[in-house]
Every structure is written in structure tokens, then in C-alpha cells.
Design a protein around this motif. Sequence first.
Motif, short mmCIF file in Angstrom:
data_model
loop_
_atom_site.label_atom_id
_atom_site.label_comp_id
_atom_site.label_asym_id
_atom_site.label_seq_id
_atom_site.Cartn_x
_atom_site.Cartn_y
_atom_site.Cartn_z
N ARG A 1 10.64 12.32 -2.98
CA ARG A 1 10.03 12.69 -4.58
C ARG A 1 10.31 14.12 -4.63
N LYS A 2 10.65 15.17 -3.73
CA LYS A 2 10.75 16.54 -3.71
C LYS A 2 12.30 16.40 -4.09
N ARG B 1 5.22 10.45 4.22
CA ARG B 1 5.84 11.82 4.31
C ARG B 1 7.05 11.82 4.04
N MET B 2 7.87 10.73 4.36
CA MET B 2 9.09 10.61 3.81
C MET B 2 9.26 10.25 2.23
N ALA B 3 8.25 9.57 1.69
CA ALA B 3 8.25 9.20 0.33
C ALA B 3 7.92 10.49 -0.27
N GLU C 1 0.97 -1.30 0.02
CA GLU C 1 0.06 -0.05 0.06
C GLU C 1 0.72 1.09 -0.08
N ILE C 2 1.95 1.05 0.72
CA ILE C 2 2.93 2.42 0.82
C ILE C 2 3.45 2.69 -0.72
N ALA C 3 3.70 1.57 -1.28
CA ALA C 3 4.34 1.73 -2.72
C ALA C 3 3.29 2.64 -3.68
N GLY D 1 3.63 6.78 -4.21
CA GLY D 1 4.16 7.34 -5.39
C GLY D 1 5.49 6.46 -6.10
N PHE D 2 5.65 5.53 -5.71
CA PHE D 2 7.02 4.82 -5.95
C PHE D 2 6.77 4.27 -7.53
#
Length: 262
Positions: free
Chosen positions: A246-247, A240-242, A46-48, A52-53
Motif C-alpha cells: 500500500r505504501k 505487513r506485506m499488504a 480476512e486478509i483481503a 486494505g485490498f
Amino acid sequence: MTGNIDLMGPFLKEGKSLIIAYDQGLEHGPSSDFDNRNVDPAYIVEIASKGGFNGIALQKGVAEKYYDGKVPLIVKANGKSSLSKGEPLARQNCSVEYAVSLGAKAVGYTIYLGSAYEAEMFREFGRIQEEAHEEGLAAIAWVYPRGAAIQNDTSKEIVSYAARTALELGADAAKIKYTGESQSFAWAVRSAGKVRVFMSGGPKAATDEAFLAQVRGAIDAGATGIAVGRNVWQHQEPLRMAELMRKVVFENLQISALKPSL
Ligand code: FBP
């Protein structure tokens, strides 16, 4: 890359990429890496997608039971436990054909460069790479220098040797450790030629800023992206880390610009 076709295409967004790795259940066991939340593969799958991985790397058993088809899949085709001692060797445990049937767009394979058994892994990866390319899949090499011959697996010389090995053996992408600074990592990226370089995450960093500085350094060095596990799914707020990653990777933000949200 075969001819003009970039087999890493499914994993790229504007030439960059964030991959989430979740094969630590085999590599490390359900040890201190895991807690009640992240021991559940469904949580990481789900995190993936929510994070936005651009890719998710799984062993075949986890892929069979949990993969939801939302994020391009990399099936690890070898692996070993942390219980086996001595010179490291990880043998094939999944065929390319079976990886295709699970929906994989790439196969992953760990090579322990410098191990007394490196020749076996070179040979096995060579065959898997050819089969993957015949099926239109990318072959991603986790190149980890390890064994009695290796003194420092994050030195410029050793990390760039790992990167170059991926090129010499026909990998489409290499997952390698960070050297600790951008300038030396740039030599590893240069040594990899047309092979796309991903920085490996490693154990969870002491602070978010420390990890994001590594991400920044790898991107500045010319890496395609980051293939990360624990620094995301051990985080209290993985999404939040993802977003912060991404930024850096896609929006090219400097750490100073992220500071207010760290
Ligand atoms: P991490 O970001 O958690 O380090 O994951 C990257 C990875 O390559 C995993 O795919 C693999 O399970 C693990 O590191 C191997 O770690 P080790 O360095 O202990 O072999």
C-alpha cells in the motif's frame, strides 16, 4: 470503460488498486502453494479486508461459501487445473448472471494468448464481456501467453501483446506478467491504452525487497495496481506485506524509504 463510465470504479482508490487473487486452488491444486493456514479460504477473505485490498478474485465455489461482502468481488468465470496437459484452454464455468447473484462487481477470465485454442477463449471472453457490460460489471482479462508458440512469456514483445489483446477484446482491466523491468513494462501499459493494467504477482519472490521492487517498477510504468496472490498469502505476515505494498501503490514510496522496515 464503457462510454464515460469506468466499470473498474468499485476497485479503485484515487485511481490505484490492490487486488488479492485466490483461485490457485483450482489452477495449481492444494499442492506446495498451500499450507495449513492458507488452504483455508476464510484466512484469505480476512486478509483481503484487514489488509486494505480493493478487490478479491475468487472462483464461484469459494465465493459462494466464504465471501463476506467486505471487499469488492471479482468472480473468475473460467479456470483449469494443472493436471490437463497440452495446449492450454480454460472454458467458462460460471455465468455472468450467477456472478452478479454472488455480489460480483467484475468477472475475470483467463485467456491463454498464443494457445492453439486462443480463438475459443477470444470468442467466449467476447460474449462474457458483452454480458458483463450489460449488467454494469467490469470484465477483467487475465492474459497469459502460453503454449508451444510462446518461447518467453515475460519478454517485452509478448507482455505488450498480452496488454494490447485486452484492449482489442474489450477488457476493462488486464492482469499481465511483469517483464522484469519498468521501462519495458511501460510499453505494455502504453499498448493497453485505456485498459487498466495490473501486474500479476507470480510465485513468492526470494525476498520482500525483490517483490516490492517489482511493484515499484510496475507502478512507475503506469500500472493501475497489482493483482497478487502468493506473495501475500504465503507470506509469514501477510498484513505487513499488504501494508508495504500500500505504501508503494498509494503513497508512492520508494523502496529506499521502506528499507528500515524490510
Ligand atoms: P499469484 O500472484 O499467486 O501468481 O496469482 C496470480 C494468478 O493469476 C492467479 O489468479 C492464478 O491462479 C495464478 O496466478 C495462475 O498461475 P499460473 O501462472 O500457474 O497459471
